[in-house]
Write an enzyme that holds these catalytic residues in place. Structure first.
Site, PDB file in Angstrom:
ATOM      1  N   TRP A   1       6.809  18.519   2.431  1.00  0.00           N
ATOM      2  CA  TRP A   1       6.568  17.116   2.783  1.00  0.00           C
ATOM      3  C   TRP A   1       7.746  16.374   2.183  1.00  0.00           C
ATOM      4  O   TRP A   1       7.834  16.213   0.964  1.00  0.00           O
ATOM      5  CB  TRP A   1       5.243  16.662   2.184  1.00  0.00           C
ATOM      6  CG  TRP A   1       4.652  15.463   2.827  1.00  0.00           C
ATOM      7  CD1 TRP A   1       4.272  15.338   4.124  1.00  0.00           C
ATOM      8  CD2 TRP A   1       4.344  14.217   2.202  1.00  0.00           C
ATOM      9  NE1 TRP A   1       3.742  14.086   4.338  1.00  0.00           N
ATOM     10  CE2 TRP A   1       3.773  13.385   3.179  1.00  0.00           C
ATOM     11  CE3 TRP A   1       4.487  13.719   0.912  1.00  0.00           C
ATOM     12  CZ2 TRP A   1       3.356  12.089   2.918  1.00  0.00           C
ATOM     13  CZ3 TRP A   1       4.067  12.435   0.647  1.00  0.00           C
ATOM     14  CH2 TRP A   1       3.507  11.635   1.653  1.00  0.00           C
TER      15      TRP A   1
ATOM     16  N   CYS B   1       3.846  18.739  -0.663  1.00  0.00           N
ATOM     17  CA  CYS B   1       4.188  20.132  -0.362  1.00  0.00           C
ATOM     18  C   CYS B   1       3.033  21.074  -0.718  1.00  0.00           C
ATOM     19  O   CYS B   1       2.174  20.732  -1.527  1.00  0.00           O
ATOM     20  CB  CYS B   1       5.396  20.546  -1.172  1.00  0.00           C
ATOM     21  SG  CYS B   1       6.819  19.505  -0.888  1.00  0.00           S
TER      22      CYS B   1
ATOM     23  N   HIS C   1     -17.067 -25.501   0.221  1.00  0.00           N
ATOM     24  CA  HIS C   1     -16.540 -26.222   1.377  1.00  0.00           C
ATOM     25  C   HIS C   1     -17.081 -25.656   2.683  1.00  0.00           C
ATOM     26  O   HIS C   1     -16.509 -25.889   3.740  1.00  0.00           O
ATOM     27  CB  HIS C   1     -15.013 -26.188   1.351  1.00  0.00           C
ATOM     28  CG  HIS C   1     -14.450 -26.862   0.130  1.00  0.00           C
ATOM     29  ND1 HIS C   1     -14.467 -28.218  -0.050  1.00  0.00           N
ATOM     30  CD2 HIS C   1     -13.922 -26.340  -1.003  1.00  0.00           C
ATOM     31  CE1 HIS C   1     -13.938 -28.522  -1.231  1.00  0.00           C
ATOM     32  NE2 HIS C   1     -13.609 -27.381  -1.835  1.00  0.00           N
TER      33      HIS C   1
ATOM     34  N   LYS D   1     -13.228  -2.816   2.819  1.00  0.00           N
ATOM     35  CA  LYS D   1     -13.734  -1.447   2.645  1.00  0.00           C
ATOM     36  C   LYS D   1     -15.207  -1.376   3.021  1.00  0.00           C
ATOM     37  O   LYS D   1     -15.659  -0.448   3.684  1.00  0.00           O
ATOM     38  CB  LYS D   1     -13.579  -1.078   1.192  1.00  0.00           C
ATOM     39  CG  LYS D   1     -12.788  -0.064   0.576  1.00  0.00           C
ATOM     40  CD  LYS D   1     -11.640   0.667   1.026  1.00  0.00           C
ATOM     41  CE  LYS D   1     -10.895   0.290   2.259  1.00  0.00           C
ATOM     42  NZ  LYS D   1      -9.471   0.323   2.108  1.00  0.00           N
TER      43      LYS D   1
ATOM     44  N   ASN E   1       6.610  22.252  -5.514  1.00  0.00           N
ATOM     45  CA  ASN E   1       5.866  21.046  -5.140  1.00  0.00           C
ATOM     46  C   ASN E   1       6.020  20.063  -6.282  1.00  0.00           C
ATOM     47  O   ASN E   1       5.746  20.400  -7.427  1.00  0.00           O
ATOM     48  CB  ASN E   1       4.385  21.400  -4.928  1.00  0.00           C
ATOM     49  CG  ASN E   1       3.519  20.156  -4.791  1.00  0.00           C
ATOM     50  OD1 ASN E   1       3.982  19.127  -4.309  1.00  0.00           O
ATOM     51  ND2 ASN E   1       2.278  20.246  -5.213  1.00  0.00           N
ATOM     52  N   GLY E   2       6.476  18.850  -5.967  1.00  0.00           N
ATOM     53  CA  GLY E   2       6.661  17.845  -7.017  1.00  0.00           C
ATOM     54  C   GLY E   2       8.037  17.216  -6.914  1.00  0.00           C
ATOM     55  O   GLY E   2       8.698  17.310  -5.879  1.00  0.00           O
TER      56      GLY E   2
ATOM     57  N   ARG F   1      -2.467  18.883   3.657  1.00  0.00           N
ATOM     58  CA  ARG F   1      -1.660  18.118   2.708  1.00  0.00           C
ATOM     59  C   ARG F   1      -0.527  17.363   3.403  1.00  0.00           C
ATOM     60  O   ARG F   1       0.112  16.524   2.802  1.00  0.00           O
ATOM     61  CB  ARG F   1      -1.064  19.077   1.654  1.00  0.00           C
ATOM     62  CG  ARG F   1      -2.104  19.772   0.834  1.00  0.00           C
ATOM     63  CD  ARG F   1      -1.517  20.966   0.110  1.00  0.00           C
ATOM     64  NE  ARG F   1      -0.675  20.588  -1.010  1.00  0.00           N
ATOM     65  CZ  ARG F   1      -1.114  20.323  -2.227  1.00  0.00           C
ATOM     66  NH1 ARG F   1      -2.396  20.384  -2.482  1.00  0.00           N
ATOM     67  NH2 ARG F   1      -0.290  20.017  -3.196  1.00  0.00           N
TER      68      ARG F   1
ATOM     69  N   LYS G   1      -6.705   6.323  11.780  1.00  0.00           N
ATOM     70  CA  LYS G   1      -5.942   6.325  10.526  1.00  0.00           C
ATOM     71  C   LYS G   1      -4.608   5.616  10.700  1.00  0.00           C
ATOM     72  O   LYS G   1      -4.181   4.860   9.846  1.00  0.00           O
ATOM     73  CB  LYS G   1      -5.719   7.772  10.065  1.00  0.00           C
ATOM     74  CG  LYS G   1      -4.992   7.893   8.733  1.00  0.00           C
ATOM     75  CD  LYS G   1      -5.813   7.315   7.594  1.00  0.00           C
ATOM     76  CE  LYS G   1      -5.079   7.242   6.286  1.00  0.00           C
ATOM     77  NZ  LYS G   1      -5.720   6.310   5.341  1.00  0.00           N
TER      78      LYS G   1
ATOM     79  N   GLU H   1      -9.990  -6.949  -0.336  1.00  0.00           N
ATOM     80  CA  GLU H   1      -9.890  -5.504  -0.090  1.00  0.00           C
ATOM     81  C   GLU H   1     -11.269  -4.840  -0.212  1.00  0.00           C
ATOM     82  O   GLU H   1     -11.637  -3.999   0.608  1.00  0.00           O
ATOM     83  CB  GLU H   1      -8.866  -4.898  -1.061  1.00  0.00           C
ATOM     84  CG  GLU H   1      -8.761  -3.382  -1.056  1.00  0.00           C
ATOM     85  CD  GLU H   1      -8.440  -2.767   0.303  1.00  0.00           C
ATOM     86  OE1 GLU H   1      -8.084  -3.483   1.237  1.00  0.00           O
ATOM     87  OE2 GLU H   1      -8.587  -1.534   0.422  1.00  0.00           O
TER      88      GLU H   1
HETATM   89  O1  M6R Z   1      -0.543   2.799   7.672  1.00  0.00           O
HETATM   90  P1  M6R Z   1      -0.651   1.350   7.349  1.00  0.00           P
HETATM   91  O2  M6R Z   1      -0.672   1.069   5.884  1.00  0.00           O
HETATM   92  O3  M6R Z   1       0.411   0.521   8.026  1.00  0.00           O
HETATM   93  O4  M6R Z   1      -2.037   0.895   7.935  1.00  0.00           O
HETATM   94  C1  M6R Z   1      -2.420  -0.441   7.922  1.00  0.00           C
HETATM   95  C2  M6R Z   1      -3.901  -0.587   8.170  1.00  0.00           C
HETATM   96  O5  M6R Z   1      -4.244  -0.093   9.429  1.00  0.00           O
HETATM   97  C3  M6R Z   1      -4.721   0.143   7.097  1.00  0.00           C
HETATM   98  O6  M6R Z   1      -4.376  -0.292   5.826  1.00  0.00           O
HETATM   99  C4  M6R Z   1      -6.240  -0.082   7.312  1.00  0.00           C
HETATM  100  O7  M6R Z   1      -6.547  -1.410   7.115  1.00  0.00           O
HETATM  101  C5  M6R Z   1      -6.984   0.815   6.325  1.00  0.00           C
HETATM  102  N1  M6R Z   1      -7.229   2.090   6.914  1.00  0.00           N
HETATM  103  C6  M6R Z   1      -8.271   0.228   5.851  1.00  0.00           C
HETATM  104  O8  M6R Z   1      -8.874   1.042   4.897  1.00  0.00           O
END
Ligand code: M6R
Length: 608
Positions: free
Chosen positions: A74, A2, A504, A485, A100-101, A27, A603, A481
């Site tokens: 939100w 929010c 292997h 990244k 907010n919270g 936000r 995203k 992970e």
């Molecule tokens: O919104 P989601 O968590 O379902 O998205 C899944 C992937 O597309 C997401 O985690 C993607 O791998 C990341 N943007 C990577 O940093």
């Protein structure tokens, strides 16, 4: 998350509040509203939807007046709707409040106030504040707010106006951000600086447990017990774009640094008497948990990597077999699902097409689906049988950071809760985990100490075309992970391997100078990891180790060690991922690419 704004001064409040809210749109929100005192009464206009919807309504019935509060919501408690939108009021609209919270004890308060005859019109936790203000009203706005706040637990930033004292705007902060802008003949409150930057650059940043009383000409700061607070205003020199990123150069860096707070928020309200309590949140009864004979965790990308950690934790805590699957595979392979399978889907956005399809597939086969998602009201949240929300707040950078760490928190909480219900872990061990979970925000803060070292490391590796990440057990899951990244941000080819698997095949790729990031945090397999590190060292790799700060052994084998603060091995991924996030961030900068919007990526992946 929010957003709050507030204005008191000589100008008309409506436009200032609307403009302020527009600067908080980043936000994320699903509804918006204003409360403005017009000289006689407090008028409210609020609606589900965008600010444009609110502005359309206001163009028909303008709110006039010189004091007001505004809000973008939100959704947390209750779906996005006109009724749930803020501001909320008491029955006679004497008080209006924006929040907010999360108020953790809102159910309790709602019951008490209902018993006293108050009628609630929304599903929100915020409405209890408005009713509480009316209930404890002693004729003085400041002491009334102080009294009301003393009944609240949780995280909150509040803006309050009162018809009986229309020359005062009161703001309170407990663990949710709030700034006060000091102008000439006008003063402001806001959740974030961009909302007031057009009008003033002199701000107070409220601290937890502080409140501000604003009149047209003055701002008084005090603690919520009334003790005066003396502080100088801070002069903001940022331009608008920097201000929107909280002073950071990129949303990704901001979001990395928001992790301590995001973890705190995700733990909030879920721990009780030293144990995990999710009984108010998920409706699975103990006998239904006993019926579960296997768990499938389904997700994509970073969320899938969080699921890999979930597997370790669930198997260790519940001894239930856990499979982790990539959603795009799961949905087409006719997986074995029965009505005793619990399917956990993880999705930051709650809109990922493959994850949503996997959810539907699982439900069709009779499984219950529990979703871990960051977006209340998202498709995944709406369709799942059970939902655990991660309170990371909106994640804007494409590369997921705080969503991942809060997904881990949700998984730790859930696995511990199941273990408590099933009796598969000793209660004292569960208490130990809870204690360590509570230490995490501070330990993540301390992990940021490595940032300068990571920056230097980034400049060393930025010219390489290949990179390796190694780990065993939980370290392997985090290595995956870290490697993702690095790929998505720096476009360097990187591989993550279970360290024991290297010989292997992939060992053939190790050559002189190739950077190998080796996570070695798990005590029970530390010696094994050292042997694997020696294998790559012997072939000329430049090895960067990651270890807990009490480890003095690793430095004898590797070229450089990045240390993380101490925490129990099980929770280490929440800390080790931080240097890996920072490494990909700074490597991306070194290579001159777009941090927040990597090429070819979106995203939210709402297509197959
Ligand atoms: O919104 P989601 O968590 O379902 O998205 C899944 C992937 O597309 C997401 O985690 C993607 O791998 C990341 N943007 C990577 O940093």
């Amino acid at each position: 998350m929010c957003g709050i704004v507030g204005y008191i001064g000589a100008k008309q409040a409506q436009q200032i509040l609307l403009e302020g809210l527009s600067k908080l749109e980043y936000r994320g929100y699903d509804s918006a509203g204003l409360a403005i005192y017009n000289g006689e009464v407090i008028q409210i206009e609020k609606t589900k939807g965008r600010l444009k919807d609110l502005a359309d309504r206001l163009s028909v019935s303008e709110l006039t007046g010189h004091i007001g509060i505004g809000h973008t919501r939100w959704a947390t408690h209750g779906k996005p709707s006109d009724q749930n939108a803020h501001p909320h009021t008491d029955p006679e609209t004497r008080f209006a409040v924006v929040h907010n919270g999360i108020i953790e004890n809102y159910m309790e308060l709602r019951e008490e106030l209902t018993a006293k005859g108050y009628h609630f019109v929304s599903e929100t936790d915020t409405e209890v504040i408005a009713k509480l203000l009316a209930d404890v009203d002693d004729g003085d706005l400041v002491s009334t707010v102080q009294k009301a706040v003393s009944h609240l637990t949780g995280a909150f930033a509040l803006g309050v106006i009162n018809q009986a004292e229309p020359d005062k705007l009161v703001a309170v902060r407990f663990a949710s951000p709030l700034v006060v802008g000091v102008g000439k003949g006008e003063n402001f409150i806001a959740s974030d600086i961009p909302a007031i930057l057009k009008y003033t650059r002199d701000v107070y940043v409220l601290e937890d447990g502080e409140m501000a009383v604003l009149t047209e000409d003055q701002v008084h700061l005090m603690k919520t017990d009334g003790t005066p607070v003396k502080r100088k205003t801070m002069r903001v020199t940022w331009d608008m774009e920097t201000a929107e990123k909280g002073g950071y150069d990129h949303f990704m860096l901001k979001e990395i640094h928001e992790q301590p707070q995001a973890i705190r928020d995700t733990l909030s309200g879920r721990l009780k008497d030293g144990l995990v309590d999710l009984s108010g949140e998920i409706s699975l009864l103990p006998q239904e948990i006993f019926q579960i004979d296997r768990i499938q965790i389904v997700a994509c990308g970073t969320a899938y990597h969080a699921g890999l950690i979930g597997k370790y934790v669930f198997e260790k805590f519940t001894r239930l077999p856990v499979e982790v699957e990539i959603a795009s595979e799961y949905r087409y392979r006719n997986p074995i699902i029965t009505d005793r399978t619990l399917v956990i889907v993880i999705s930051q956005s709650g809109e990922t097409a493959d994850t949503l399809a996997a959810l539907r597939e699982a439900q069709k086969s009779g499984a219950k689906v529990l979703a871990i998602t960051n977006v209340v009201g998202s498709s995944v949240a709406r369709e799942a049988n059970e939902v655990i929300t991660t309170w990371a707040g909106p994640e804007i950078a494409v590369a997921s950071t705080k969503a991942y760490t809060t997904q881990l928190i949700a998984l730790y909480l859930l696995a511990t809760y199941f273990a408590q219900v099933l009796g598969t872990k000793d209660e004292n061990e569960c208490r130990e985990v809870v204690k360590s979970l509570q230490q995490l925000p501070v330990q993540v803060e301390k992990t940021f100490d490595c940032e300068t070292e990571i920056k230097e490391l980034a400049s060393k590796i930025a010219d390489h075309e290949h990179l390796f990440y190694l780990g065993r057990g939980l370290d392997h899951a985090v290595a995956l992970e870290g490697s993702l990244k690095m790929k998505e941000l720096s476009y360097i080819h990187s591989e993550a391997y279970a360290a024991g698997e290297l010989k292997h095949g992939p060992l053939a790729l190790i050559e002189e100078g190739i950077p190998v990031i080796s996570l070695a945090t798990q005590e029970s397999i530390f010696e094994k990891m050292i042997s694997n590190i020696q294998e790559v060292k012997a072939r000329g790799a430049y090895v960067v180790g990651i270890a807990k700060e009490d480890n003095t052994e690793l430095q004898k084998t590797v070229d450089q060690v990045i240390y993380i603060p101490p925490i129990i091995d099980l929770l280490v991924p929440v800390l080790t991922v931080v240097p890996l996030q920072l490494l990909s961030y700074y490597t991306c900068l070194e290579r001159g690419f777009d941090v927040d919007k990597p090429r070819n990526l979106a995203k939210s992946v709402t297509v197959e």
